[in-house]
Design a protein around this motif. Structure first.
Motif, PDB file in Angstrom:
ATOM      1  N   UNK A 241       0.827  -1.203   0.000  1.00 51.44           N
ATOM      2  CA  UNK A 241       0.000   0.000   0.000  1.00 51.44           C
ATOM      3  C   UNK A 241       0.864   1.257   0.000  1.00 51.44           C
ATOM      4  N   UNK A 242       1.976   1.216   0.750  1.00 55.40           N
ATOM      5  CA  UNK A 242       2.882   2.373   0.769  1.00 55.40           C
ATOM      6  C   UNK A 242       3.488   2.615  -0.611  1.00 55.40           C
ATOM      7  N   UNK A 243       3.802   1.522  -1.325  1.00 54.53           N
ATOM      8  CA  UNK A 243       4.352   1.673  -2.673  1.00 54.53           C
ATOM      9  C   UNK A 243       3.322   2.310  -3.608  1.00 54.53           C
ATOM     10  N   UNK A 244       2.091   1.876  -3.473  1.00 55.82           N
ATOM     11  CA  UNK A 244       1.029   2.448  -4.312  1.00 55.82           C
ATOM     12  C   UNK A 244       0.847   3.927  -4.010  1.00 55.82           C
ATOM     13  N   UNK A 245       0.813   4.261  -2.709  1.00 54.08           N
ATOM     14  CA  UNK A 245       0.664   5.662  -2.329  1.00 54.08           C
ATOM     15  C   UNK A 245       1.870   6.482  -2.775  1.00 54.08           C
ATOM     16  N   UNK A 246       3.057   5.863  -2.759  1.00 52.75           N
ATOM     17  CA  UNK A 246       4.259   6.554  -3.196  1.00 52.75           C
ATOM     18  C   UNK A 246       4.183   6.903  -4.677  1.00 52.75           C
ATOM     19  N   UNK A 247       3.702   5.939  -5.479  1.00 55.95           N
ATOM     20  CA  UNK A 247       3.559   6.179  -6.919  1.00 55.95           C
ATOM     21  C   UNK A 247       2.537   7.271  -7.182  1.00 55.95           C
ATOM     22  N   UNK A 248       1.424   7.190  -6.475  1.00 59.27           N
ATOM     23  CA  UNK A 248       0.382   8.211  -6.661  1.00 59.27           C
ATOM     24  C   UNK A 248       0.893   9.593  -6.263  1.00 59.27           C
ATOM     25  N   UNK A 249       1.667   9.632  -5.178  1.00 60.09           N
ATOM     26  CA  UNK A 249       2.223  10.911  -4.736  1.00 60.09           C
ATOM     27  C   UNK A 249       3.198  11.477  -5.764  1.00 60.09           C
ATOM     28  N   UNK A 250       4.056  10.602  -6.349  1.00 58.73           N
ATOM     29  CA  UNK A 250       4.999  11.050  -7.363  1.00 58.73           C
ATOM     30  C   UNK A 250       4.274  11.583  -8.596  1.00 58.73           C
ATOM     31  N   UNK A 251       3.257  10.863  -9.034  1.00 62.50           N
ATOM     32  CA  UNK A 251       2.497  11.305 -10.214  1.00 62.50           C
ATOM     33  C   UNK A 251       1.837  12.649  -9.944  1.00 62.50           C
ATOM     34  N   UNK A 252       1.258  12.777  -8.747  1.00 67.92           N
ATOM     35  CA  UNK A 252       0.610  14.046  -8.399  1.00 67.92           C
ATOM     36  C   UNK A 252       1.617  15.189  -8.335  1.00 67.92           C
ATOM     37  N   UNK A 259      -0.637  21.087 -14.260  1.00 67.94           N
ATOM     38  CA  UNK A 259      -2.033  21.500 -14.045  1.00 67.94           C
ATOM     39  C   UNK A 259      -2.122  23.011 -13.817  1.00 67.94           C
ATOM     40  N   UNK A 260      -1.135  23.549 -13.074  1.00 65.48           N
ATOM     41  CA  UNK A 260      -1.093  24.988 -12.867  1.00 65.48           C
ATOM     42  C   UNK A 260      -0.897  25.716 -14.198  1.00 65.48           C
ATOM     43  N   UNK A 261      -0.027  25.163 -15.034  1.00 67.73           N
ATOM     44  CA  UNK A 261       0.240  25.772 -16.340  1.00 67.73           C
ATOM     45  C   UNK A 261      -1.002  25.747 -17.220  1.00 67.73           C
ATOM     46  N   UNK A 262      -1.708  24.614 -17.191  1.00 62.26           N
ATOM     47  CA  UNK A 262      -2.941  24.499 -17.988  1.00 62.26           C
ATOM     48  C   UNK A 262      -3.993  25.474 -17.489  1.00 62.26           C
ATOM     49  N   UNK A 263      -4.111  25.573 -16.174  1.00 64.44           N
ATOM     50  CA  UNK A 263      -5.099  26.506 -15.632  1.00 64.44           C
ATOM     51  C   UNK A 263      -4.750  27.957 -15.940  1.00 64.44           C
ATOM     52  N   UNK A 264      -3.499  28.241 -15.938  1.00 65.83           N
ATOM     53  CA  UNK A 264      -3.047  29.604 -16.211  1.00 65.83           C
ATOM     54  C   UNK A 264      -3.373  30.011 -17.643  1.00 65.83           C
ATOM     55  N   UNK A 265      -2.979  29.188 -18.607  1.00 65.47           N
ATOM     56  CA  UNK A 265      -3.234  29.542 -19.999  1.00 65.47           C
ATOM     57  C   UNK A 265      -4.665  29.231 -20.435  1.00 65.47           C
ATOM     58  N   UNK A 292       8.590  18.242 -16.283  1.00 59.49           N
ATOM     59  CA  UNK A 292       8.516  16.824 -15.952  1.00 59.49           C
ATOM     60  C   UNK A 292       9.910  16.259 -15.709  1.00 59.49           C
ATOM     61  N   UNK A 293      10.872  16.593 -16.598  1.00 63.22           N
ATOM     62  CA  UNK A 293      12.225  16.081 -16.442  1.00 63.22           C
ATOM     63  C   UNK A 293      12.882  16.592 -15.175  1.00 63.22           C
ATOM     64  N   UNK A 294      12.695  17.857 -14.863  1.00 66.62           N
ATOM     65  CA  UNK A 294      13.262  18.415 -13.638  1.00 66.62           C
ATOM     66  C   UNK A 294      12.645  17.749 -12.404  1.00 66.62           C
ATOM     67  N   UNK A 295      11.322  17.519 -12.445  1.00 64.81           N
ATOM     68  CA  UNK A 295      10.652  16.856 -11.310  1.00 64.81           C
ATOM     69  C   UNK A 295      11.178  15.436 -11.124  1.00 64.81           C
ATOM     70  N   UNK A 296      11.366  14.715 -12.237  1.00 66.86           N
ATOM     71  CA  UNK A 296      11.916  13.359 -12.142  1.00 66.86           C
ATOM     72  C   UNK A 296      13.339  13.378 -11.604  1.00 66.86           C
TER      73      UNK A 296
END
Length: 305
Positions: A241-252, A259-265, A292-296
């Motif tokens: 469950x922690x691994x799943x939550x970790x993946x979801x957290x990374x994606x978010x 999402x901020x960029x999309x909302x802005x434009x 995305x690359x910088x976040x990764x």
């Protein structure tokens, strides 16, 4: 109904009652209800335990007899709990067996020609010994199943593991209760104040108690082992469950700036120069990929995976 004469060894007599020697009769509850006259036992048959309702192993010491039940932590092929009742006097033993478990042990007792010494107490000790004779193998089978389940958990095969683990834990607990009840029975038989058992026979019951205690210790270790496996199983579930939550957290985390960029434009203000710039759309794509690359890279540097 089967009669046995307690001589130096147990001698089968079929349906014929022995007249002089101490004897054993094995019958079921229906035969007992239809046969109220058993020589010398008319006054004590009312104390015979109801085997169908038996739930625990117990012994009751009375002035003229000893009665009780034995309930094994096993079932027949049809799922019926193995249980039997007994009534002992100084010269006779009545065994009530509805599931056939005692009939099997009586045949083994006759085949082995174990020494009974013309004694009801020695015979009953032999029966109790045969009841637990192969219990260590049953405990080992449970341990092997637990080890296989542990290997499955460690290899990540957690599907349906909870139900199997619960079943094993219940089974180990049933064996532990069984031996605790047998231990109490052995103590009662040793401390009986009537004259049914001699000092030698009480010493045999003491030996039986020691063996039961060893088996109870084995079942206790098995209980603890099953509990440890269940704890490990829950830990593996938590890790998954922690691994799943970790993946979801990374994606978010990675896509939140997008999402901020999309909302802005997405506000479509005329004052935004990128809306009228011919390279505005490719520029936004490049910026999004860069984010995305910088976040990764940051997540990798922080050892998030």
């Amino acid at each position: 109904m089967n009669w046995y004469a307690i001589q130096q060894t147990l001698v089968p007599m079929g349906a014929e009652s022995p007249l002089e020697n101490p004897s054993v009769v094995v019958l079921d509850s229906e035969e007992l209800s239809q046969c109220p006259k058993l020589s010398g036992l008319e006054k004590v048959l009312c104390h015979t335990p109801a085997v169908r309702d038996a739930k625990v192993c117990k012994v009751e010491i009375r002035s003229n007899c000893i009665t009780g039940t034995i309930v094994l932590p096993r079932t027949t092929k049809t799922g019926v709990r193995l249980a039997c009742g007994y009534l002992l006097t100084s010269k006779q033993a009545i065994l009530i067996d509805d599931t056939g478990v005692l009939q099997t042990h009586m045949k083994r007792l006759v085949k082995k020609k174990l020494f009974t010494g013309q004694s009801v107490g020695r015979f009953f000790y032999d029966i109790l010994e045969l009841l637990i004779d192969k219990d260590l193998y049953h405990l080992e089978e449970i341990e092997v199943q637990a080890e296989k389940l542990e290997d499955r958990i460690l290899s990540g095969q957690l599907d349906e593991g909870s139900a199997a683990m619960t079943q094993l834990r219940k089974e180990a607990m049933a064996w532990f209760r069984y031996y605790s009840q047998l231990d109490e029975m052995a103590c009662e038989l040793q401390e009986s104040e009537n004259s049914f058992f001699s000092k030698e026979e009480k010493h045999l019951f003491h030996m039986f108690e020691n063996r039961v205690n060893r088996l109870r210790e084995e079942s206790q270790l098995l209980r603890e082992y099953c509990t440890q496996i269940q704890t490990m199983f829950q830990s593996e579930i938590d890790i998954r469950q922690n691994r799943i939550m970790k993946i979801l957290t990374l994606v978010t985390t990675i896509f939140f700036p997008l999402s901020l960029l999309v909302g802005w434009y997405g506000m479509n203000f005329n004052g935004m120069p990128e809306l009228s710039w011919e390279y505005g759309y490719p520029a936004v794509i490049v910026v999004s990929v860069f984010i995305v690359l910088v976040s990764l890279w940051i997540c990798k540097k922080k050892k998030f995976w």
